[in-house]
Write an enzyme that holds these catalytic residues in place. Structure first.
Site, short mmCIF file in Angstrom:
data_model
loop_
_atom_site.label_atom_id
_atom_site.label_comp_id
_atom_site.label_asym_id
_atom_site.label_seq_id
_atom_site.Cartn_x
_atom_site.Cartn_y
_atom_site.Cartn_z
N CYS A 17 0.81 -1.22 0.00
CA CYS A 17 0.00 0.00 0.00
C CYS A 17 0.84 1.27 0.00
O CYS A 17 0.31 2.36 -0.15
CB CYS A 17 -0.96 -0.01 1.20
SG CYS A 17 -2.33 -1.17 1.01
N ARG A 49 -15.43 9.09 0.32
CA ARG A 49 -14.04 8.74 0.67
C ARG A 49 -13.99 7.56 1.62
O ARG A 49 -13.18 7.50 2.54
CB ARG A 49 -13.30 9.95 1.26
CG ARG A 49 -13.18 11.15 0.37
CD ARG A 49 -12.41 10.85 -0.91
NE ARG A 49 -11.08 10.36 -0.62
CZ ARG A 49 -10.03 11.16 -0.42
NH1 ARG A 49 -10.19 12.47 -0.48
NH2 ARG A 49 -8.85 10.66 -0.19
N GLY A 139 -11.13 -13.66 -12.95
CA GLY A 139 -10.32 -12.46 -12.91
C GLY A 139 -9.85 -12.04 -14.29
O GLY A 139 -10.38 -12.46 -15.32
N HIS A 140 -8.82 -11.20 -14.29
CA HIS A 140 -8.28 -10.67 -15.55
C HIS A 140 -6.77 -10.47 -15.37
O HIS A 140 -6.31 -10.10 -14.29
CB HIS A 140 -8.94 -9.35 -15.91
CG HIS A 140 -8.50 -8.79 -17.23
ND1 HIS A 140 -8.77 -9.40 -18.42
CD2 HIS A 140 -7.77 -7.68 -17.53
CE1 HIS A 140 -8.25 -8.70 -19.42
NE2 HIS A 140 -7.63 -7.64 -18.90
N SER A 141 -6.02 -10.71 -16.44
CA SER A 141 -4.57 -10.58 -16.38
C SER A 141 -4.06 -9.82 -17.60
O SER A 141 -4.66 -9.87 -18.68
CB SER A 141 -3.90 -11.96 -16.32
OG SER A 141 -4.25 -12.72 -17.46
#
Length: 346
Positions: A17, A49, A139-141
């Protein structure tokens, strides 16, 4: 000690992070001169937020939707998958919800790292999803210059149990469920200075799910909640204060901090994210020592839950924590805003 053939942190310019865009720059990105028609079903959106978006399903329940991804914070691929997944799922818990489904986001430098290393990342993700009681369903790659991984996660919550970061009230006591300092330890690791025992402490912290959030969602005394990640404790507490129209007093000696942090700060293991954080919100904070700043603005990865509990709810809250094996004390409190700093540290 087993050697790791591909040390993932060597392939990325940031870590965990700590890669997050600073709060000040993010404000500019999110600002739009265009006015859009509001969705009446959207209970929580960009304007709040908060940790996740929340959509009213019309039957007393709501859908929580969130995503989080970053570059490696540890060298081991399996552990990277675990940390990134625990971090992403945390946003659902921070809203008082129960995760139900996850899909993966993978960016991989296929010319630098073999596919079996990426496969280990996904295995780590599946292990954490299983611990949370959900499925990693797809998912996606993409081919990417640096390794990137995270999840998009959906959760469910009863609307009357939804927790936000902007609903605290004056007099609330503040609690944090994980010790600060992961950003400092991660910087020490990239510099080859991290002791093995501290590496284990960091890993245990970052892979521990914030399941307590689902329990806190059921407690009337919990008035506001968020998780502490890349903006550090002061950044996320600032968002809670501003959203709730309050200020905060932090009693530094009560803030949970990883015991070995002074050792690494003495060696100047200060994440770049700490300086970016302070540049974004330091003007809102009262006078601090350098040590206090480096701890309280330290960017956390898969950090703990910051919980605001009403004065009459603290006894029940602390009792429930003890039942779960936690012994926490209040690190400060919220009060009406004054002309002074948004957050005062004592």
């Amino acid at each position: 000690m087993e050697t790791i053939p591909f040390k993932l942190t060597q392939y990325s310019h940031g870590a965990g992070c700590g890669c997050k865009i600073s709060p000040a720059i993010l404000d500019k990105i999110l600002h739009s001169p265009v006015t859009y028609q509001p969705d009446a079903r959207l209970l929580v959106g960009n304007d709040k937020r908060d940790d996740a978006a929340v959509l009213d399903l019309g039957n007393g329940t709501a859908l929580i939707s969130t995503t989080d991804f970053f570059m490696p914070i540890v060298d081991d691929a399996y552990d990277f998958g675990r940390i990134a997944s625990a971090n992403a799922i945390s946003d659902v818990y921070a809203m008082g919800g129960k995760p139900v489904l996850a899909i993966a986001i993978l960016g991989w430098p296929i010319d630098k790292l073999p596919p079996d290393v990426a496969q280990r990342v996904l295995e780590g993700a599946r292990s954490i999803c299983a611990e949370a009681g959900i499925t990693l369903a797809g998912g996606h790659s993409i081919d990417c210059p640096e390794p990137v991984f995270g999840l998009a996660v959906n959760g469910m919550v009863n609307i009357d149990q939804l927790k936000q970061n902007s609903t605290a009230i004056s007099g609330c006591q503040l609690y944090l469920t994980k010790a600060l300092g992961v950003g400092v330890l991660s910087t020490a690791q990239k510099r080859g200075l991290l002791r093995q025992e501290d590496a284990e402490i960091a890993l245990q912290s970052m892979t521990r799910l914030n399941k307590l959030g689902e329990l806190f969602g059921q407690m009337d005394g919990v008035k506001a909640m968020t998780d502490v990640t890349g903006f550090g404790l002061l950044g996320h507490l600032s968002e809670m204060c501003e959203g709730s129209g309050l200020s905060a007093v932090v009693e530094f000696d009560n803030v949970p901090v990883i015991e070995s942090i002074p050792h690494y700060l003495d060696q100047r293991c200060i994440p770049g994210g700490t300086q970016r954080n302070w540049a974004s919100y330091g003007h809102k904070i009262g006078e601090l020592t350098d040590f206090q700043k480096y701890v309280l603005a330290d960017p956390q990865t898969s950090g703990g839950l910051l919980v605001a509990v009403s004065e009459d709810g603290t006894t029940d809250f602390e009792s429930k924590l003890q039942e779960q094996g936690y012994s926490l004390r209040s690190l400060g409190y919220l009060q009406p805003q004054t002309d002074g700093p948004l957050i005062t540290v004592k």
